[in-house]
Design a protein around this motif. Structure first.
Motif, PDB file in Angstrom:
ATOM      1  N   LEU A   1      -7.624   1.664  -8.180  1.00 38.24           N
ATOM      2  CA  LEU A   1      -8.009   3.016  -7.668  1.00 38.24           C
ATOM      3  C   LEU A   1      -9.257   3.877  -8.272  1.00 38.24           C
ATOM      4  CD1 LEU A   1      -4.419   4.334  -7.225  1.00 38.24           C
ATOM      5  CD2 LEU A   1      -5.994   3.695  -5.351  1.00 38.24           C
TER       6      LEU A   1
ATOM      7  N   GLU B   1       1.772   5.589  -9.778  1.00 39.64           N
ATOM      8  CA  GLU B   1       0.476   5.999 -10.520  1.00 39.64           C
ATOM      9  C   GLU B   1      -0.531   6.821  -9.833  1.00 39.64           C
ATOM     10  OE1 GLU B   1      -0.320   4.982 -13.714  1.00 39.64           O
ATOM     11  OE2 GLU B   1       1.887   4.354 -13.514  1.00 39.64           O
ATOM     12  N   ASN B   2      -0.195   7.090  -8.467  1.00 39.18           N
ATOM     13  CA  ASN B   2      -0.971   7.849  -7.556  1.00 39.18           C
ATOM     14  C   ASN B   2      -1.270   9.160  -8.192  1.00 39.18           C
ATOM     15  OD1 ASN B   2      -1.633   9.776  -5.072  1.00 39.18           O
ATOM     16  ND2 ASN B   2      -1.420   7.747  -4.405  1.00 39.18           N
TER      17      ASN B   2
ATOM     18  N   ASP C   1       4.311  -1.965  -5.693  1.00 42.20           N
ATOM     19  CA  ASP C   1       4.630  -0.984  -4.987  1.00 42.20           C
ATOM     20  C   ASP C   1       5.263   0.243  -5.550  1.00 42.20           C
ATOM     21  OD1 ASP C   1       4.214  -1.827  -2.476  1.00 42.20           O
ATOM     22  OD2 ASP C   1       6.089  -2.337  -2.040  1.00 42.20           O
TER      23      ASP C   1
ATOM     24  N   GLU D   1       1.157   9.240   1.114  1.00 43.24           N
ATOM     25  CA  GLU D   1       0.618   9.328   2.516  1.00 43.24           C
ATOM     26  C   GLU D   1       1.114   8.399   3.402  1.00 43.24           C
ATOM     27  OE1 GLU D   1      -1.369   9.159  -0.164  1.00 43.24           O
ATOM     28  OE2 GLU D   1      -1.952  11.292  -0.449  1.00 43.24           O
TER      29      GLU D   1
ATOM     30  N   HIS E   1       1.971   4.519  -1.311  1.00 43.95           N
ATOM     31  CA  HIS E   1       1.548   5.821  -1.613  1.00 43.95           C
ATOM     32  C   HIS E   1       2.040   7.064  -0.863  1.00 43.95           C
ATOM     33  CE1 HIS E   1      -1.773   6.217   1.267  1.00 43.95           C
ATOM     34  NE2 HIS E   1      -1.777   5.015   1.307  1.00 43.95           N
TER      35      HIS E   1
ATOM     36  N   ALA F   1       1.872   1.637  -7.244  1.00 46.50           N
ATOM     37  CA  ALA F   1       1.235   2.144  -6.188  1.00 46.50           C
ATOM     38  C   ALA F   1       1.746   3.807  -6.111  1.00 46.50           C
ATOM     39  CB  ALA F   1       1.161   1.544  -4.878  1.00 46.50           C
ATOM     40  N   LEU F   2       2.968   3.824  -5.962  1.00 44.13           N
ATOM     41  CA  LEU F   2       3.646   5.238  -5.864  1.00 44.13           C
ATOM     42  C   LEU F   2       3.620   6.165  -6.893  1.00 44.13           C
ATOM     43  CD1 LEU F   2       5.051   6.696  -3.509  1.00 44.13           C
ATOM     44  CD2 LEU F   2       7.259   5.861  -4.326  1.00 44.13           C
TER      45      LEU F   2
ATOM     46  N   GLU G   1      -2.954  -1.111 -10.875  1.00 43.89           N
ATOM     47  CA  GLU G   1      -3.230  -0.189  -9.565  1.00 43.89           C
ATOM     48  C   GLU G   1      -4.157   0.762 -10.104  1.00 43.89           C
ATOM     49  OE1 GLU G   1      -2.363   1.832  -5.936  1.00 43.89           O
ATOM     50  OE2 GLU G   1      -2.223  -0.322  -6.664  1.00 43.89           O
TER      51      GLU G   1
ATOM     52  N   ASP H   1       0.783  -1.130  -0.001  1.00 44.69           N
ATOM     53  CA  ASP H   1      -0.022  -0.019   0.017  1.00 44.69           C
ATOM     54  C   ASP H   1       0.814   1.220  -0.014  1.00 44.69           C
ATOM     55  OD1 ASP H   1      -2.398   1.435  -0.061  1.00 44.69           O
ATOM     56  OD2 ASP H   1      -2.462   1.559   2.195  1.00 44.69           O
TER      57      ASP H   1
ATOM     58  N   TYR I   1      -6.786   8.137 -13.773  1.00 47.84           N
ATOM     59  CA  TYR I   1      -6.688   6.663 -13.587  1.00 47.84           C
ATOM     60  C   TYR I   1      -7.385   6.132 -14.825  1.00 47.84           C
ATOM     61  CZ  TYR I   1      -4.923   7.281  -8.861  1.00 47.84           C
ATOM     62  OH  TYR I   1      -4.536   7.646  -7.553  1.00 47.84           O
TER      63      TYR I   1
END
Length: 169
Positions: free
Chosen positions: A115, A69-70, A63, A38, A36, A66-67, A111, A34, A138
């Motif tokens: 999302l 593509e945020n 991972d 935050e 991202h 996730a970072l 991802e 998870d 997205y």
């Protein structure tokens, strides 16, 4: 691109199977699960990664995706390409950059679809305009990954159109 309307297309399960097969074929290792912005605290003296309850064994590119593509990052294609090439240069791997880009694209597609669905179910406090912008981000990223898969994966060229079935309307 064909899109589902109202109900799942009959091709939807096959499209999910195609994506799952591509992800399952990647090298697996422990990942955060998870990662991202935050979940990362940065100070002048250290970087701390938080929130490990989703830790699992899977492709490392989940991972990375996730970072990168945020929606907070909003990397365009050139910035993403540069970041992936820089990442590739730091790896001690015999894999080509094209292999990394392909594996990343499958993870990025996963991802983005995850999302997009999350934002469809829960708006994270965004107003309607911001939610629409994030969902559009997205969706565009998912289409970008399908195009990269189409260009890099000779086995999946035919299945790239099938993967379009996963994109929400």
């Amino acid at each position: 691109a064909r899109r589902m309307t109202g109900t799942h297309s009959l091709l939807f399960p096959k499209a999910l199977e195609t994506l799952a097969y591509a992800l399952e074929g990647q090298q697996r290792q422990p990942i955060h699960g998870d990662l991202h912005p935050e979940n990362i605290l940065v100070s002048p003296s250290q970087t701390i990664i938080l929130d490990f309850e989703h830790m699992t064994v899977a492709s490392r590119y989940l991972d990375v995706a996730a970072l990168l593509e945020n929606h907070v990052a909003f990397l365009d294609e050139a910035q993403l390409e540069h970041t992936l090439k820089t990442y590739h240069a730091t790896l001690n791997s015999r894999d080509s950059f094209e292999k990394l880009a392909l594996d990343y694209s499958y993870c990025g597609l996963f991802e983005d679809l995850r999302l997009q669905g999350s934002f469809a179910a829960y708006a994270y406090g965004l107003d309607a305009g911001a939610l629409a912008t994030v969902r559009e981000h997205y969706t565009k990223r998912a289409v970008l990954h399908i195009e990269r898969i189409r260009s890099l994966d000779s086995y999946q060229k035919e299945n790239a159109s099938l993967l379009e079935e996963l994109i929400l309307p």
